[in-house]
Motif scaffolding. Structure first.
Motif, PDB file in Angstrom:
ATOM      1  N   LEU A 193       0.856  -0.936   0.103  1.00  0.00           N
ATOM      2  CA  LEU A 193       0.364  -0.255   0.234  1.00  0.00           C
ATOM      3  C   LEU A 193       1.341   0.855   0.030  1.00  0.00           C
ATOM      4  CD1 LEU A 193      -2.651  -1.278   2.816  1.00  0.00           C
ATOM      5  CD2 LEU A 193      -3.405  -0.620   0.345  1.00  0.00           C
ATOM      6  N   PRO A 194       0.138   2.813  -0.825  1.00  0.00           N
ATOM      7  CA  PRO A 194       1.327   3.849  -0.979  1.00  0.00           C
ATOM      8  C   PRO A 194       1.913   4.213   0.817  1.00  0.00           C
ATOM      9  CG  PRO A 194      -0.565   3.928  -1.934  1.00  0.00           C
ATOM     10  CD  PRO A 194      -1.294   2.426  -0.808  1.00  0.00           C
ATOM     11  N   THR A 195       0.970   4.062   1.689  1.00  0.00           N
ATOM     12  CA  THR A 195       0.634   4.692   2.956  1.00  0.00           C
ATOM     13  C   THR A 195       0.195   4.699   3.730  1.00  0.00           C
ATOM     14  OG1 THR A 195       1.152   7.202   3.802  1.00  0.00           O
ATOM     15  CG2 THR A 195      -1.214   6.615   3.113  1.00  0.00           C
ATOM     16  N   SER A 196       0.337   4.123   5.757  1.00  0.00           N
ATOM     17  CA  SER A 196      -0.247   3.770   6.443  1.00  0.00           C
ATOM     18  C   SER A 196      -1.202   4.971   7.266  1.00  0.00           C
ATOM     19  CB  SER A 196       1.351   2.893   6.957  1.00  0.00           C
ATOM     20  OG  SER A 196       1.489   4.345   7.221  1.00  0.00           O
ATOM     21  N   SER A 197      -1.488   4.626   8.776  1.00  0.00           N
ATOM     22  CA  SER A 197      -2.234   5.965   8.862  1.00  0.00           C
ATOM     23  C   SER A 197      -2.573   6.541   8.346  1.00  0.00           C
ATOM     24  CB  SER A 197      -1.199   6.321  10.065  1.00  0.00           C
ATOM     25  OG  SER A 197      -0.880   4.996  10.426  1.00  0.00           O
ATOM     26  N   TYR A 198      -3.721   5.733   7.315  1.00  0.00           N
ATOM     27  CA  TYR A 198      -4.577   6.696   6.979  1.00  0.00           C
ATOM     28  C   TYR A 198      -6.139   6.504   7.060  1.00  0.00           C
ATOM     29  CZ  TYR A 198      -4.668   2.078   3.899  1.00  0.00           C
ATOM     30  OH  TYR A 198      -4.978   0.743   4.211  1.00  0.00           O
ATOM     31  N   THR A 199      -6.895   7.437   5.914  1.00  0.00           N
ATOM     32  CA  THR A 199      -8.117   6.962   6.321  1.00  0.00           C
ATOM     33  C   THR A 199      -8.539   6.927   4.491  1.00  0.00           C
ATOM     34  OG1 THR A 199      -8.308   8.108   8.335  1.00  0.00           O
ATOM     35  CG2 THR A 199     -11.091   7.140   7.272  1.00  0.00           C
ATOM     36  N   ILE A 200     -10.193   6.905   4.153  1.00  0.00           N
ATOM     37  CA  ILE A 200      -9.939   6.761   2.717  1.00  0.00           C
ATOM     38  C   ILE A 200     -11.498   7.672   2.405  1.00  0.00           C
ATOM     39  CG2 ILE A 200     -11.287   5.655   0.343  1.00  0.00           C
ATOM     40  CD1 ILE A 200      -8.720   4.544   1.137  1.00  0.00           C
ATOM     41  N   THR A 201     -11.270   9.136   1.803  1.00  0.00           N
ATOM     42  CA  THR A 201     -12.230   9.953   1.555  1.00  0.00           C
ATOM     43  C   THR A 201     -13.047  10.096   0.789  1.00  0.00           C
ATOM     44  OG1 THR A 201     -10.656  11.375   1.372  1.00  0.00           O
ATOM     45  CG2 THR A 201     -11.097  11.455   3.951  1.00  0.00           C
ATOM     46  N   SER A 202     -12.473   9.463  -0.621  1.00  0.00           N
ATOM     47  CA  SER A 202     -13.187  10.164  -1.779  1.00  0.00           C
ATOM     48  C   SER A 202     -13.044   8.609  -2.621  1.00  0.00           C
ATOM     49  CB  SER A 202     -12.836  11.111  -2.651  1.00  0.00           C
ATOM     50  OG  SER A 202     -12.968  12.286  -1.783  1.00  0.00           O
ATOM     51  N   THR A 203     -13.511   8.198  -3.508  1.00  0.00           N
ATOM     52  CA  THR A 203     -13.476   6.725  -3.756  1.00  0.00           C
ATOM     53  C   THR A 203     -13.250   6.758  -5.918  1.00  0.00           C
ATOM     54  OG1 THR A 203     -15.696   6.097  -3.782  1.00  0.00           O
ATOM     55  CG2 THR A 203     -14.539   4.960  -2.366  1.00  0.00           C
ATOM     56  N   PHE A 204     -13.161   6.145  -6.411  1.00  0.00           N
ATOM     57  CA  PHE A 204     -12.944   6.444  -7.810  1.00  0.00           C
ATOM     58  C   PHE A 204     -14.209   6.899  -8.542  1.00  0.00           C
ATOM     59  CE2 PHE A 204     -12.783   4.316 -12.222  1.00  0.00           C
ATOM     60  CZ  PHE A 204     -12.415   6.255 -12.487  1.00  0.00           C
ATOM     61  N   GLY A 205     -15.214   7.384  -9.353  1.00  0.00           N
ATOM     62  CA  GLY A 205     -15.598   7.767 -10.332  1.00  0.00           C
ATOM     63  C   GLY A 205     -16.912   8.630  -9.058  1.00  0.00           C
ATOM     64  N   GLN A 206     -17.201   9.120  -7.988  1.00  0.00           N
ATOM     65  CA  GLN A 206     -17.667   9.513  -7.209  1.00  0.00           C
ATOM     66  C   GLN A 206     -17.589  11.140  -7.940  1.00  0.00           C
ATOM     67  OE1 GLN A 206     -16.667  10.053  -2.891  1.00  0.00           O
ATOM     68  NE2 GLN A 206     -17.755  11.846  -2.545  1.00  0.00           N
ATOM     69  N   ALA A 207     -19.532  11.111  -7.837  1.00  0.00           N
ATOM     70  CA  ALA A 207     -19.430  12.476  -8.592  1.00  0.00           C
ATOM     71  C   ALA A 207     -19.675  13.749  -7.658  1.00  0.00           C
ATOM     72  CB  ALA A 207     -20.621  12.694  -9.192  1.00  0.00           C
ATOM     73  N   GLY A 208     -19.146  15.162  -8.054  1.00  0.00           N
ATOM     74  CA  GLY A 208     -19.416  15.922  -7.281  1.00  0.00           C
ATOM     75  C   GLY A 208     -18.452  17.299  -7.742  1.00  0.00           C
ATOM     76  N   SER A 209     -18.859  18.382  -7.580  1.00  0.00           N
ATOM     77  CA  SER A 209     -18.822  19.736  -8.083  1.00  0.00           C
ATOM     78  C   SER A 209     -16.900  20.510  -7.760  1.00  0.00           C
ATOM     79  CB  SER A 209     -19.457  21.114  -7.148  1.00  0.00           C
ATOM     80  OG  SER A 209     -19.362  20.905  -6.278  1.00  0.00           O
ATOM     81  N   LEU A 210     -15.823  19.570  -7.285  1.00  0.00           N
ATOM     82  CA  LEU A 210     -14.920  19.835  -6.718  1.00  0.00           C
ATOM     83  C   LEU A 210     -14.765  18.731  -7.369  1.00  0.00           C
ATOM     84  CD1 LEU A 210     -15.196  18.366  -2.602  1.00  0.00           C
ATOM     85  CD2 LEU A 210     -15.166  21.000  -3.723  1.00  0.00           C
ATOM     86  N   TRP A 211     -14.759  18.794  -8.619  1.00  0.00           N
ATOM     87  CA  TRP A 211     -13.606  17.798  -9.408  1.00  0.00           C
ATOM     88  C   TRP A 211     -13.653  18.454 -10.505  1.00  0.00           C
ATOM     89  CZ3 TRP A 211     -16.011  14.500  -5.581  1.00  0.00           C
ATOM     90  CH2 TRP A 211     -15.019  14.112  -4.651  1.00  0.00           C
TER      91      TRP A 211
ATOM     92  N   PRO B 224      -1.738  12.783   8.119  1.00  0.00           N
ATOM     93  CA  PRO B 224      -1.311  14.434   8.586  1.00  0.00           C
ATOM     94  C   PRO B 224      -0.373  14.041   7.423  1.00  0.00           C
ATOM     95  CG  PRO B 224      -1.632  12.477   9.664  1.00  0.00           C
ATOM     96  CD  PRO B 224      -1.633  11.931   9.132  1.00  0.00           C
ATOM     97  N   THR B 225      -0.063  15.877   7.983  1.00  0.00           N
ATOM     98  CA  THR B 225       1.121  16.151   6.434  1.00  0.00           C
ATOM     99  C   THR B 225       2.688  15.110   6.595  1.00  0.00           C
ATOM    100  OG1 THR B 225      -0.531  17.899   5.804  1.00  0.00           O
ATOM    101  CG2 THR B 225       2.535  18.001   5.633  1.00  0.00           C
ATOM    102  N   GLY B 226       3.218  15.210   5.802  1.00  0.00           N
ATOM    103  CA  GLY B 226       4.610  14.501   6.242  1.00  0.00           C
ATOM    104  C   GLY B 226       4.511  13.179   6.330  1.00  0.00           C
ATOM    105  N   THR B 227       3.380  12.331   5.913  1.00  0.00           N
ATOM    106  CA  THR B 227       3.588  10.624   6.029  1.00  0.00           C
ATOM    107  C   THR B 227       4.279  10.719   4.862  1.00  0.00           C
ATOM    108  OG1 THR B 227       1.466  11.310   7.393  1.00  0.00           O
ATOM    109  CG2 THR B 227       1.328   8.360   6.268  1.00  0.00           C
ATOM    110  N   LEU B 228       5.014   9.512   5.492  1.00  0.00           N
ATOM    111  CA  LEU B 228       5.734   9.078   4.405  1.00  0.00           C
ATOM    112  C   LEU B 228       5.160   8.335   3.084  1.00  0.00           C
ATOM    113  CD1 LEU B 228       8.823   6.822   5.882  1.00  0.00           C
ATOM    114  CD2 LEU B 228       8.767   8.869   4.875  1.00  0.00           C
TER     115      LEU B 228
END
Length: 349
Positions: A220-238, A251-255
């Protein structure tokens, strides 16, 4: 009808016994003397209308016998009167010997009329017995017909019962055969399902073993994480109207680590993606690491699974610190679902 003219008178002569025998037993001393009787118009009532013959009724044999006897006596009397009227000597009349009518079996009741021993009234039982025998025969015929009809009905009933039993037996045999076929089909279906399930389980085991080996090669690309957005999710943010990757909030600076062995093909600023690093795997699949706070590798560098390539940040178009991960397989510009791709490598994000 003309009346009879009076007969001429003859000189009186005392009756003498005939010199010749007549009838059945010869001359009888208790008969005669006879006087002459001549019927006249005054003594005989003329017949009017047509001559009618009385209808013969029951007891025809007895009446015929009586008429026969009366006819014989009348003929004898007429012969005697004719002799007296003519004044000539009586003519001998010879009557042939007659059989005993009482002994004739074909004339029931006749013998009793002329016999001296039995009265005429006893002739009736012969006819009664004949009628009784006929009635008995009729009853027996009716009984035989009834028995034949009963036998036919019973035979028909037995035939119908046999047909019903045969049909029932055939239906039972068919039902049994259908049940056997159904059971065989169910057994075959169960066997096929069991075989399929066993094959699937075997395939799953093989796949699990393969993924276990891949999991050793991928991470996995990182650790100590939380999934907040998934692929294909609709919204005006994108800008495209839907989310094109998988967000790992940390958190910022996580490897940030390389998910697999490959080469760095891009490392730097990418506008809305912020600081981005692109890792190209041996099969050509590109892994995008976006919004980094810092980059630890350079273009052309070879990395192995688990090597650090940067740190989590909030650069570019973001609302918070997170790693935006995209997967572009086979040069696909729009990308594929990163979560599905990671699962295919034995990883569960």
């Amino acid at each position: 009808m003309a009346s009879n003219p009076p007969a001429p008178e003859a000189p009186y002569a005392p009756a003498q016994p005939p010199t010749e025998t007549f009838g059945y037993g010869g001359h009888r001393t208790d008969e005669g003397p006879w006087e002459e009787w001549n019927p006249t118009a005054e003594s005989i009532r003329p017949a009017r209308g047509k001559h009618r013959v009385a209808k013969q009724r029951g007891g025809g044999f007895a009446r015929s016998s009586t008429v026969l006897g009366v006819g014989v006596i009348a003929a004898v009397s007429a012969g005697g009167m004719a002799s007296a009227n003519t004044g000539k000597a009586p003519v001998s009349i010879s009557v042939p010997d007659l059989p005993n009518l009482a002994d004739l079996p074909d004339l029931p009741g006749v013998g009793s009329l002329i016999s001296d021993d039995k009265p005429a009234q006893e002739a009736a039982p012969a006819l009664s017995s004949f009628g009784s025998e006929a009635a008995v025969d009729t009853k027996e015929s009716v009984a035989d017909a009834g028995e034949a009809l009963r036998s036919r009905i019973m035979a028909q009933a037995e035939s119908q019962q046999t047909q019903v039993e045969v049909k029932a037996a055939a239906a039972a045999a068919k039902a049994k055969a259908d049940a056997v076929v159904k059971a065989e089909k169910e057994a075959e279906a169960k066997a096929a399902a069991a075989k399929k399930k066993a094959a699937e389980e075997a395939a799953a085991k093989v796949e699990a073993a393969r993924l276990a080996e891949l999991a050793k090669q991928y991470t996995l690309p990182t650790s100590s994480y939380t999934i907040t957005s998934t692929f294909g999710q609709a919204g005006s943010l994108w800008s495209s109207g839907y989310h094109t990757g998988l967000d790992f909030a940390a958190p910022t600076g996580t490897l940030i680590k390389a998910v697999h062995t490959g080469a760095i093909t891009e490392a730097g600023w990418a506008g809305a993606y912020g600081y981005r690093t692109i890792l190209t795997l041996d099969d050509g699949t590109e892994i995008w690491f976006c919004h980094q706070s810092s980059i630890s590798v350079s273009v052309g560098q070879k990395v192995a699974t688990g090597d650090v390539i940067g740190r989590v940040g909030a650069t570019g178009n973001v609302t918070g610190a997170h790693l935006h991960l995209e997967v572009h397989a086979n040069g696909n510009a729009e990308g594929i679902d990163p979560a599905a791709w990671l699962r295919s490598k034995g990883l569960n994000p």
